[in-house]
Design a protein around this motif. Structure first.
Motif, PDB file in Angstrom:
ATOM      1  N   PHE A  13      -3.579  26.173  -3.342  1.00 47.58           N
ATOM      2  CA  PHE A  13      -2.683  26.643  -2.425  1.00 47.58           C
ATOM      3  C   PHE A  13      -2.353  25.382  -1.375  1.00 47.58           C
ATOM      4  O   PHE A  13      -1.088  24.862  -1.292  1.00 47.58           O
ATOM      5  CB  PHE A  13      -3.185  27.716  -1.427  1.00 47.58           C
ATOM      6  CG  PHE A  13      -2.275  27.988  -0.517  1.00 47.58           C
ATOM      7  CD1 PHE A  13      -1.233  28.834  -0.595  1.00 47.58           C
ATOM      8  CD2 PHE A  13      -2.601  27.631   1.045  1.00 47.58           C
ATOM      9  CE1 PHE A  13      -0.397  29.205   0.635  1.00 47.58           C
ATOM     10  CE2 PHE A  13      -1.896  27.701   1.969  1.00 47.58           C
ATOM     11  CZ  PHE A  13      -0.709  28.671   1.733  1.00 47.58           C
ATOM     12  N   THR A  16      -0.753  22.275  -3.156  1.00 42.58           N
ATOM     13  CA  THR A  16       0.673  22.514  -3.362  1.00 42.58           C
ATOM     14  C   THR A  16       1.363  22.250  -2.228  1.00 42.58           C
ATOM     15  O   THR A  16       2.741  21.524  -2.346  1.00 42.58           O
ATOM     16  CB  THR A  16       0.887  23.917  -3.926  1.00 42.58           C
ATOM     17  OG1 THR A  16      -0.055  24.190  -5.063  1.00 42.58           O
ATOM     18  CG2 THR A  16       2.327  23.971  -4.480  1.00 42.58           C
ATOM     19  N   MET A  17       0.773  22.720  -1.077  1.00 40.63           N
ATOM     20  CA  MET A  17       1.578  22.615   0.098  1.00 40.63           C
ATOM     21  C   MET A  17       1.677  21.131   0.491  1.00 40.63           C
ATOM     22  O   MET A  17       2.884  20.825   0.930  1.00 40.63           O
ATOM     23  CB  MET A  17       1.031  23.509   1.184  1.00 40.63           C
ATOM     24  CG  MET A  17       1.792  23.716   2.374  1.00 40.63           C
ATOM     25  SD  MET A  17       1.151  25.090   3.342  1.00 40.63           S
ATOM     26  CE  MET A  17       1.910  26.435   3.238  1.00 40.63           C
ATOM     27  N   ASP A  20       3.814  19.222  -1.514  1.00 37.06           N
ATOM     28  CA  ASP A  20       5.498  19.693  -1.243  1.00 37.06           C
ATOM     29  C   ASP A  20       6.238  18.767  -0.113  1.00 37.06           C
ATOM     30  O   ASP A  20       7.231  18.182  -0.258  1.00 37.06           O
ATOM     31  CB  ASP A  20       5.602  20.986  -0.806  1.00 37.06           C
ATOM     32  CG  ASP A  20       5.836  22.050  -2.350  1.00 37.06           C
ATOM     33  OD1 ASP A  20       5.763  21.177  -3.351  1.00 37.06           O
ATOM     34  OD2 ASP A  20       5.633  23.064  -2.083  1.00 37.06           O
TER      35      ASP A  20
ATOM     36  N   GLN B   4      10.446  28.847  -1.809  1.00 37.42           N
ATOM     37  CA  GLN B   4       9.113  27.997  -1.718  1.00 37.42           C
ATOM     38  C   GLN B   4       7.955  29.046  -1.266  1.00 37.42           C
ATOM     39  O   GLN B   4       6.936  28.700  -1.441  1.00 37.42           O
ATOM     40  CB  GLN B   4       9.538  26.693  -0.773  1.00 37.42           C
ATOM     41  CG  GLN B   4       8.116  25.718  -0.915  1.00 37.42           C
ATOM     42  CD  GLN B   4       8.580  24.601   0.024  1.00 37.42           C
ATOM     43  OE1 GLN B   4       8.965  24.735   0.994  1.00 37.42           O
ATOM     44  NE2 GLN B   4       8.401  23.435  -0.650  1.00 37.42           N
ATOM     45  N   GLN B   5       8.580  29.629  -0.027  1.00 29.73           N
ATOM     46  CA  GLN B   5       7.605  30.480   0.743  1.00 29.73           C
ATOM     47  C   GLN B   5       7.093  31.628  -0.201  1.00 29.73           C
ATOM     48  O   GLN B   5       5.818  31.940  -0.225  1.00 29.73           O
ATOM     49  CB  GLN B   5       8.379  31.061   1.809  1.00 29.73           C
ATOM     50  CG  GLN B   5       8.559  30.478   3.158  1.00 29.73           C
ATOM     51  CD  GLN B   5       9.348  31.089   4.092  1.00 29.73           C
ATOM     52  OE1 GLN B   5      10.278  31.682   3.745  1.00 29.73           O
ATOM     53  NE2 GLN B   5       8.947  30.725   5.505  1.00 29.73           N
ATOM     54  N   ARG B   7       6.730  31.141  -3.254  1.00 29.76           N
ATOM     55  CA  ARG B   7       5.631  30.530  -4.304  1.00 29.76           C
ATOM     56  C   ARG B   7       4.327  30.555  -3.618  1.00 29.76           C
ATOM     57  O   ARG B   7       3.166  30.752  -3.936  1.00 29.76           O
ATOM     58  CB  ARG B   7       6.310  29.211  -4.695  1.00 29.76           C
ATOM     59  CG  ARG B   7       5.405  28.671  -5.859  1.00 29.76           C
ATOM     60  CD  ARG B   7       6.206  27.284  -6.313  1.00 29.76           C
ATOM     61  NE  ARG B   7       6.714  26.274  -5.517  1.00 29.76           N
ATOM     62  CZ  ARG B   7       6.026  25.050  -5.526  1.00 29.76           C
ATOM     63  NH1 ARG B   7       5.132  24.793  -6.134  1.00 29.76           N
ATOM     64  NH2 ARG B   7       6.232  24.276  -4.548  1.00 29.76           N
ATOM     65  N   TYR B   8       4.507  29.885  -2.101  1.00 26.87           N
ATOM     66  CA  TYR B   8       3.057  29.799  -1.497  1.00 26.87           C
ATOM     67  C   TYR B   8       2.452  31.061  -1.261  1.00 26.87           C
ATOM     68  O   TYR B   8       1.239  31.231  -1.366  1.00 26.87           O
ATOM     69  CB  TYR B   8       3.427  29.183   0.008  1.00 26.87           C
ATOM     70  CG  TYR B   8       3.908  28.093  -0.019  1.00 26.87           C
ATOM     71  CD1 TYR B   8       3.407  26.905  -0.937  1.00 26.87           C
ATOM     72  CD2 TYR B   8       4.738  27.507   0.940  1.00 26.87           C
ATOM     73  CE1 TYR B   8       3.695  25.699  -0.844  1.00 26.87           C
ATOM     74  CE2 TYR B   8       5.091  26.086   1.036  1.00 26.87           C
ATOM     75  CZ  TYR B   8       4.558  25.116   0.233  1.00 26.87           C
ATOM     76  OH  TYR B   8       4.946  23.951   0.320  1.00 26.87           O
ATOM     77  N   MET B  53      -6.064  28.631   4.336  1.00 27.17           N
ATOM     78  CA  MET B  53      -4.819  29.138   3.771  1.00 27.17           C
ATOM     79  C   MET B  53      -4.191  30.112   4.287  1.00 27.17           C
ATOM     80  O   MET B  53      -2.798  30.019   4.704  1.00 27.17           O
ATOM     81  CB  MET B  53      -5.087  29.833   2.284  1.00 27.17           C
ATOM     82  CG  MET B  53      -5.693  28.667   1.407  1.00 27.17           C
ATOM     83  SD  MET B  53      -5.866  29.260  -0.451  1.00 27.17           S
ATOM     84  CE  MET B  53      -6.781  30.922  -0.287  1.00 27.17           C
ATOM     85  N   MET B  57      -0.358  29.789   6.174  1.00 29.43           N
ATOM     86  CA  MET B  57       0.887  30.912   5.975  1.00 29.43           C
ATOM     87  C   MET B  57       1.160  31.596   7.288  1.00 29.43           C
ATOM     88  O   MET B  57       2.134  32.387   7.049  1.00 29.43           O
ATOM     89  CB  MET B  57       0.145  31.936   4.884  1.00 29.43           C
ATOM     90  CG  MET B  57       0.197  31.368   3.394  1.00 29.43           C
ATOM     91  SD  MET B  57       1.719  30.942   3.051  1.00 29.43           S
ATOM     92  CE  MET B  57       2.634  32.358   2.812  1.00 29.43           C
TER      93      MET B  57
END
Lengths: 120, 553
Positions: A13, A16-17, A20, B4-5, B7-8, B53, B57
């Motif tokens: 996760f 990926t972030m 990006d 994109q959100q 996918r996250y 994580m 988010m």
């Protein structure tokens, strides 16, 4: 030529972030690693312009990885990615040879700012 | 939500779940080895990763919960406090909340209020501070010489997360390709051209290999499921006031993802049963010369193309006499019948059958086993129970490793070809027409000493067709009533017989799921294409059996 980056974090996760954010700014992600041991190996192979480094990881944490990498390449440019409440560890990482740090959760602008400053 | 959100969010859900599953099993292990440093580290890292994580988010509840749990773990890591059972309980509670919060957040609903749990975590730390102020810290630390933490599944960068729907689509395409291969083989069989034959053979091999690879890409190790069970067994044992040791073997065995999901509930049933009804209370065990802690085993292994999963316990076993008595009382068996183990399961698994009022206190076992059997049968598997008085009980589940290919009996009914999975067929045989009996307004056939209700598929399957179906005339000429082709079926506790027009043979068929047209008979689970290019419907024996019983009785 675009600058190359190695992303180190045990969470897909997070990788990926970060990828990006950096890709969006024109960086080339040449590799990823999910542990400290792997980070040292990948650094050796890839010689990236920049490393983003997580702190808490299995198989050698980020700070030890910084020490190993800097020992082999004192010019290595490493940006620590720490979570909240890890100020003590960040200081340790900087002493070990990391150049700067950002705190999760990331502000993309803050990450890019730090990266530009490091490479500038 | 942007793409994109989205996918996250998906990445977050998948990774958080992985960590949560590992958390609870590591914690139960830590309860047994409170001094194990690397276990503690791995628990800490998982919580820390979830926190990072969630913060990224913007998932506030998840972040707060994991942050507070992390603080507790940090104190344990720095040896300011020792790991004890109360702490493990607190952490398990926190991780339950955390899991709930993750699922709620992922589903887009408000997570349950974490205030109580967070309060407890904070209190735990305050209690530590007070204790530290009151007394000098205990510096003697148990030497962490136990075995290391469970192996992290290497999250190497060569691993990809793939949406399971994409794998389904790939599976489907490969299935069609396999079917096409059969067709091409049949079409080219007569051609003497050597290059053509060679090319065909090579293509055929490649397609078979491709199919194998695709099937394998859907496989996951059973540890994904099994690692949840130490926690489950521990909780069940605590509630029941028993001591239980769970040993797991064959964690690396791989199973189709769909199967893995499907057997989760049956296994939970079986493990709970083993704790509640199999294992005796510690005092009773010692009385019969057993160690106070009961042993439950969960093992997975491969036997030929099948996967076997066994749940064993060294408890009191099942009292055969009591079961036989009850079964007789309920009119399930004859008075003098001695049920053997195999039949025992069948009796125990009848809906509503339970020996709850008997000395064996098998309360609830009947209903549970019924659910287990139905579920396993629906997957094309079987269940077997063996039991020894005072020695223990063994439940053996046999399953296919994948759902995509089954062995089927190919039959013809009303001019159409159908595939009948052999999992449910007991025997196929021919019978002279007059051997059919009529009683209670329906037909019956004798099969190995028992009388099975007979359902003729021809009128049933032809019912949905137009009356001008040209096959009708041909059928009555082809298939006279002098010889009846009968298949004895067994589905769960239901035994029944059907008659078809013709036996074609037995084949491995690749099943492709399909949507039934509206108004169709819901008796098919999918379709397959035969080597000659003709499609065949795969008969869903479960719904067929159900339909037969509502039709006739």
């Amino acid at each position: 030529m675009s600058r190359t980056v190695l992303i180190v974090d045990d969470a897909i996760f997070m990788r990926t972030m970060i990828a990006d954010i950096l890709k969006g700014a024109g960086f080339e992600i040449v590799g990823e690693a999910s542990s400290g041991v792997e980070a040292v190996q990948r650094y050796r192979e890839l010689k990236p312009d920049l490393v983003t480094m997580d702190i808490v990881m299995p198989d050698m944490g980020g700070i030890d990885a910084v020490r190993e990498i800097v020992k082999e390449d004192p010019k290595a440019r490493i940006l620590m990615c720490s979570a909240m409440g890890q100020q003590g560890l960040v200081v340790e990482a900087i002493q070990a040879g990391a150049r700067d740090f950002v705190v999760k959760p990331f502000q993309p602008s803050r990450v890019l700012e730090a990266v530009q400053r490091l490479l500038g | 939500m942007t793409h994109q959100q989205q996918r996250y969010a998906e990445l977050f859900a998948a990774e958080a779940r992985e960590h949560l599953a590992e958390l609870s099993s590591s914690l139960v292990e830590l309860d047994k080895q409170p001094g194990n440093r690397s276990l503690l580290d791995s628990v800490f890292r998982s919580v820390h990763t979830i926190k990072g994580m969630a913060a990224a988010m913007g998932y506030e509840v998840v972040t707060r919960l994991s942050h507070n749990a992390e603080s507790v773990l940090a104190e344990l890591r720095e040896n300011r406090r020792q790991v004890d059972s109360a702490t493990i309980d607190l952490l398990l509670e926190a991780f339950d909340q955390l899991g709930g919060a993750v699922e709620a957040t992922v589903a887009g609903v408000e997570p349950p209020d974490p205030a109580v749990t967070i309060e407890r975590l904070v209190l735990w730390r305050r209690a530590g501070e007070r204790a530290a102020a009151a007394a000098a810290p205990d510096t003697s630390i148990t030497a962490p010489l136990e075995k290391s933490a469970p192996k992290h599944r290497p999250k190497d960068p060569g691993r990809l997360r793939v949406d399971v729907r994409k794998l389904d689509a790939l599976m489907n395409l490969t299935g069609e390709l396999t079917i096409l291969r059969g067709r091409l083989l049949a079409l080219t069989a007569d051609h003497s051209s050597e290059p053509l034959q060679e090319a065909m053979e090579q293509a055929s091999r490649l397609i078979a290999e491709l199919q194998l690879q695709v099937i394998e890409s859907r496989m996951e190790p059973v540890s994904e499921l099994f690692d949840r069970f130490p926690r489950l067994v521990r909780d069940a044992a605590r509630t029941a006031g028993k001591e239980v040791e769970l040993s797991i073997s064959g964690r690396d065995l791989e199973l189709d993802r769909t199967l893995l999901n499907a057997i989760a509930d049956p296994l939970v049933h079986l493990l709970r049963n083993a704790v509640d009804h199999g294992i005796e209370p510690p005092a009773e065990r010692e009385g019969s010369g057993k160690p106070p802690a009961g042993r439950i085993g969960l093992a997975a292994r491969r036997e030929r193309s099948r996967v076997v999963i066994e749940v064993t316990d060294d408890g009191r076993g099942i009292n055969l006499e009591t079961v036989a008595e009850k079964a007789h009382g309920a009119g399930m068996i004859e008075a003098d019948a001695k049920p053997q183990d195999l039949e025992l399961f069948r009796i125990l698994s009848r809906p509503g059958f339970s020996t709850a009022d008997s000395v064996t206190t098998l309360s609830g076992r009947g209903v549970g086993l019924n659910v287990v059997e139905e579920c396993v049968k629906a997957l094309g598997g079987s269940v077997e129970l063996t039991t020894d008085r005072n020695v223990g009980t063994r439940l053996r589940l046999e399953l296919p490793a994948t759902l995509a290919i089954v062995r089927a009996l190919i039959v013809e009914v009303a001019g159409q070809v159908y595939a009948l999975p052999t999992t449910f067929t007991r025997e196929s045989f021919e019978l002279p027409g007059p051997a059919v009996e009529r009683a209670h307004g329906r037909e019956w056939v004798n099969w190995r000493g028992s009388r099975l209700p007979l359902t003729r598929l021809r009128p049933l399957f032809a019912a949905g067709k137009n009356s001008d179906n040209r096959d009708d005339g041909a059928m009555s000429r082809d298939c006279d009533d002098h010889v009846l082709r009968v298949v004895a079926l067994e589905f769960g506790a239901t035994r029944t017989a059907i008659s078809v027009d013709k036996f074609v043979g037995e084949e491995e068929v690749v099943i492709k799921p399909f949507d039934l047209p509206r108004g169709a008979i819901p008796a098919f689970s999918g379709a397959t294409v035969r080597p000659d290019g003709r499609p065949a419907l795969v008969i869903d024996v479960g719904s067929l059996a159900q339909r037969i019983s509502t039709l006739n009785l």
